[in-house]
Each structure stands twice: as C-alpha cells, then as structure tokens.
Design an enzyme around this catalytic site. Structure first.
Site, PDB file in Angstrom:
ATOM      1  N   GLY A  93       0.845  -1.192   0.000  1.00 24.68           N
ATOM      2  CA  GLY A  93       0.000   0.000   0.000  1.00 24.68           C
ATOM      3  C   GLY A  93       0.878   1.238   0.000  1.00 24.68           C
ATOM      4  CD  GLN A 152       3.300   5.765   2.760  1.00 24.05           C
ATOM      5  OE1 GLN A 152       2.382   5.174   2.210  1.00 24.05           O
ATOM      6  NE2 GLN A 152       4.312   5.133   3.335  1.00 24.05           N
ATOM      7  CB  CYS A 205       5.058   1.966   7.412  1.00 22.82           C
ATOM      8  SG  CYS A 205       4.575   3.447   6.522  1.00 22.82           S
ATOM      9  CG  LEU A 206       6.370   0.934   1.309  1.00 23.76           C
ATOM     10  CD1 LEU A 206       5.826   1.284  -0.065  1.00 23.76           C
ATOM     11  CD2 LEU A 206       7.458  -0.129   1.212  1.00 23.76           C
ATOM     12  CG  HIS A 241      -0.694   0.978   7.249  1.00 31.38           C
ATOM     13  ND1 HIS A 241       0.265   0.543   8.136  1.00 31.38           N
ATOM     14  CD2 HIS A 241      -0.048   1.785   6.367  1.00 31.38           C
ATOM     15  CE1 HIS A 241       1.428   1.088   7.812  1.00 31.38           C
ATOM     16  NE2 HIS A 241       1.272   1.832   6.747  1.00 31.38           N
ATOM     17  CD  GLU A 242      -1.564   2.420   2.663  1.00 27.18           C
ATOM     18  OE1 GLU A 242      -1.186   3.587   2.462  1.00 27.18           O
ATOM     19  OE2 GLU A 242      -0.772   1.518   2.995  1.00 27.18           O
ATOM     20  CG  HIS A 299       0.102   6.391   5.565  1.00 25.53           C
ATOM     21  ND1 HIS A 299       1.239   6.942   6.081  1.00 25.53           N
ATOM     22  CD2 HIS A 299       0.392   5.081   5.339  1.00 25.53           C
ATOM     23  CE1 HIS A 299       2.185   5.998   6.174  1.00 25.53           C
ATOM     24  NE2 HIS A 299       1.679   4.863   5.734  1.00 25.53           N
TER      25      HIS A 299
HETATM   26 NI    NI Z   1       2.564   2.974   5.614  1.00 25.82          NI
END
Ligand code: NI
Length: 175
Positions: A45, A50, A93-94, A135-136, A139
């Site tokens: 995701g 981000q 998480c990225l 999670h998204e 963000h």
């Molecule tokens: Ni994330």
C-alpha cells in the site's frame, strides 16, 4: 516514474490530506507513479502523502495475501464506515523501512471510496487487507502506525530512522 518515499518522521506525513475533486490526466499520472513506487519498494500500500502529495488518495495491492487479497486498487477519498473486532497485527510501512511492530486493528472493515470512473464503491475487507485499508486511511489522516505503539518503542524507531536519514544524506553527498 518512481518517486522518493518520505521517511518518518516528516511533517508532510503528519498533515491531514485534502479531498480529491476529480480525475484528470495529472491524477492518473500520479496514480501510475504511486503504483510504480509501491511495487518497486515491494509494498502492499502507498498513500499519496508518502511521496509528498497532500491528497486523499492511496493505492493498495494485497493480492498475494494468504487470506485473500484486495487489488491492485486505487482508493480516492477513502473513508472507513465501520469496523468489527480487534486483533494484534505486525505492521510495517514503506516510510519506516526495516521496522515492524504489533498494532491493534480491526480484522473486519467496511469502507468506501471513489474509483477512477468516480463511482462510489463500498466494500468490505477482512484480515490482512482490512489492516492495510486502516493503515492507508491512517496515513491520509496524518497518522503512521508508530503513533499507535508505546512511546518507548516509538522513540527507539525514531533514533534508527534518524541514523538512516543521516546515512542516506552522506551517501547522496558522496555520489
Ligand atoms: Ni505505511
């Protein structure tokens, strides 16, 4: 085009995103970039903020999940309508590379969003996919999963991310 993923902490990850007002070529290009960036980083995701774009928009692909996945799918202006239950789930998480922690999430979620044709889509997700959707949406509300763990663990991760950023900056200088 692969975009640079912001590393937490970063003020742009804390800002609540703006609603998308419509789909145009610029947004389609942004979505293409988001998919490319997410797959390149081997994520499931990615939220627009981000990569430093403050729009309420995320891409998701949990199709490899054992419990049945979602996507690839773009969620424009997603919102969670209801959740059911509570589980501990280990998340990464990225924007926080190399780290993972257990977070309490709902194992079942109803949510809705606009698709690329601007249809309002309502869906249900369970398990890993339900966690990814939460999670998204976090963000896009300016939250990351480390906001949901103990401050002790969060501060340890903060230190490691500081070192990571310093190492990357030094590398960039050398190059
Ligand atoms: Ni994330």
């Amino acid at each position: 085009m692969i975009r640079e993923i912001l590393i937490w902490p970063d003020p742009r990850l804390k800002e609540k995103t703006r609603l998308v007002e419509g789909v145009d070529d610029e947004l389609r290009k942004l979505i293409d970039d988001m998919y490319e960036t997410m797959y390149d980083a081997e994520g499931v995701g990615l939220a627009a903020n981000q990569i430093g774009v403050g729009l309420r928009l995320a891409v998701i692909d949990t199709s490899t999940a054992e419990d049945g996945g979602l996507g690839p799918m773009v969620m424009i202006n997603p919102e969670i309508l209801s959740t059911e239950g509570s589980i501990r789930f280990r998340e990464g998480c990225l924007s926080i590379p190399g780290e993972s922690e257990e977070v309490i999430r709902a194992p079942k979620v109803r949510f809705r969003f606009r698709d690329l044709d601007w249809n309002l889509v309502e869906m249900e997700a369970t398990g890993f996919s339900a966690v990814a959707v939460q999670h998204e949406c976090d963000h896009l509300d300016g939250k990351v999963y480390v906001d949901r763990i103990s401050s002790l663990k969060r501060e340890r991760i903060r230190k490691r991310m500081k070192r990571l950023k310093e190492a990357r900056a030094a590398q960039a200088e050398e190059a």
